[in-house]
Design a protein around this motif. Structure first.
Motif, PDB file in Angstrom:
ATOM      1  N   THR A  94      -4.658   5.829  -6.806  1.00 27.86           N
ATOM      2  CA  THR A  94      -3.778   4.731  -7.025  1.00 27.86           C
ATOM      3  C   THR A  94      -4.351   3.863  -7.021  1.00 27.86           C
ATOM      4  O   THR A  94      -4.379   2.649  -7.578  1.00 27.86           O
ATOM      5  CB  THR A  94      -1.985   4.907  -7.190  1.00 27.86           C
ATOM      6  OG1 THR A  94      -2.303   4.562  -5.214  1.00 27.86           O
ATOM      7  CG2 THR A  94      -1.153   5.973  -8.150  1.00 27.86           C
ATOM      8  N   TYR A  95      -4.946   3.650  -6.565  1.00 23.50           N
ATOM      9  CA  TYR A  95      -5.978   2.836  -5.334  1.00 23.50           C
ATOM     10  C   TYR A  95      -7.091   3.143  -4.610  1.00 23.50           C
ATOM     11  O   TYR A  95      -7.124   4.096  -4.056  1.00 23.50           O
ATOM     12  CB  TYR A  95      -5.739   2.381  -5.146  1.00 23.50           C
ATOM     13  CG  TYR A  95      -5.694   0.278  -4.406  1.00 23.50           C
ATOM     14  CD1 TYR A  95      -6.235  -0.231  -5.258  1.00 23.50           C
ATOM     15  CD2 TYR A  95      -5.997   0.464  -2.766  1.00 23.50           C
ATOM     16  CE1 TYR A  95      -6.475  -1.877  -3.884  1.00 23.50           C
ATOM     17  CE2 TYR A  95      -6.288  -1.269  -2.061  1.00 23.50           C
ATOM     18  CZ  TYR A  95      -6.706  -1.862  -3.136  1.00 23.50           C
ATOM     19  OH  TYR A  95      -7.589  -3.135  -2.360  1.00 23.50           O
ATOM     20  N   LYS A 110       0.124  -2.439  -3.315  1.00 17.72           N
ATOM     21  CA  LYS A 110      -0.394  -1.073  -4.595  1.00 17.72           C
ATOM     22  C   LYS A 110       0.484   0.042  -4.229  1.00 17.72           C
ATOM     23  O   LYS A 110       0.900   0.339  -4.931  1.00 17.72           O
ATOM     24  CB  LYS A 110      -2.472  -0.303  -4.235  1.00 17.72           C
ATOM     25  CG  LYS A 110      -2.010  -1.028  -5.126  1.00 17.72           C
ATOM     26  CD  LYS A 110      -2.493  -1.798  -6.129  1.00 17.72           C
ATOM     27  CE  LYS A 110      -3.898  -2.715  -6.479  1.00 17.72           C
ATOM     28  NZ  LYS A 110      -3.569  -2.905  -8.175  1.00 17.72           N
TER      29      LYS A 110
END
Length: 113
Positions: A94-95, A110
């Motif tokens: 996701t990051y 995040k």
């Protein structure tokens, strides 16, 4: 900061499964690169006291375990960088940040609760 070594491709399935219960970060480090050493040191300094006890950090020596690094990039659908910090949540990355962009403040933003 308590690093967990990432040394085999077999661990990747376990890490993806683990990320469904707790956020996981993978730090890909080049032991021969001064920028990578600086990013790692800064991350370690910032980590302590940052309320990230629920996040499990993995350390990957990409010079020693290059096939693992390649598999990480393929499984998580990210372009290989060094140094690189990957946040894995619910089985997906996701990051993704690299070089001097690596830092705890941005990472914390995040992480989903």
């Amino acid at each position: 900061m308590n690093w967990h070594p990432l040394t085999s491709t077999e661990q990747l399935d376990e890490i993806l499964e683990e990320s469904k219960n707790t956020p996981v970060v993978i730090f890909k480090h080049s032991t021969s690169c001064s920028i990578s050493a600086t990013a790692k040191s800064r991350l370690e300094r910032q980590w302590d006291g940052a309320s990230l006890d629920h996040v499990k950090p993995y350390y990957l020596d990409l010079l020693r375990y290059r096939p693992v690094s390649n598999e990480v990039a393929e499984m998580l659908h990210v372009h290989h960088e060094s140094p690189q910090l990957l946040l894995v949540q619910d089985g997906v990355c996701t990051y993704d940040v690299s070089h001097m962009g690596i830092g705890v403040d941005a990472l914390k933003k995040k992480i989903t609760a």
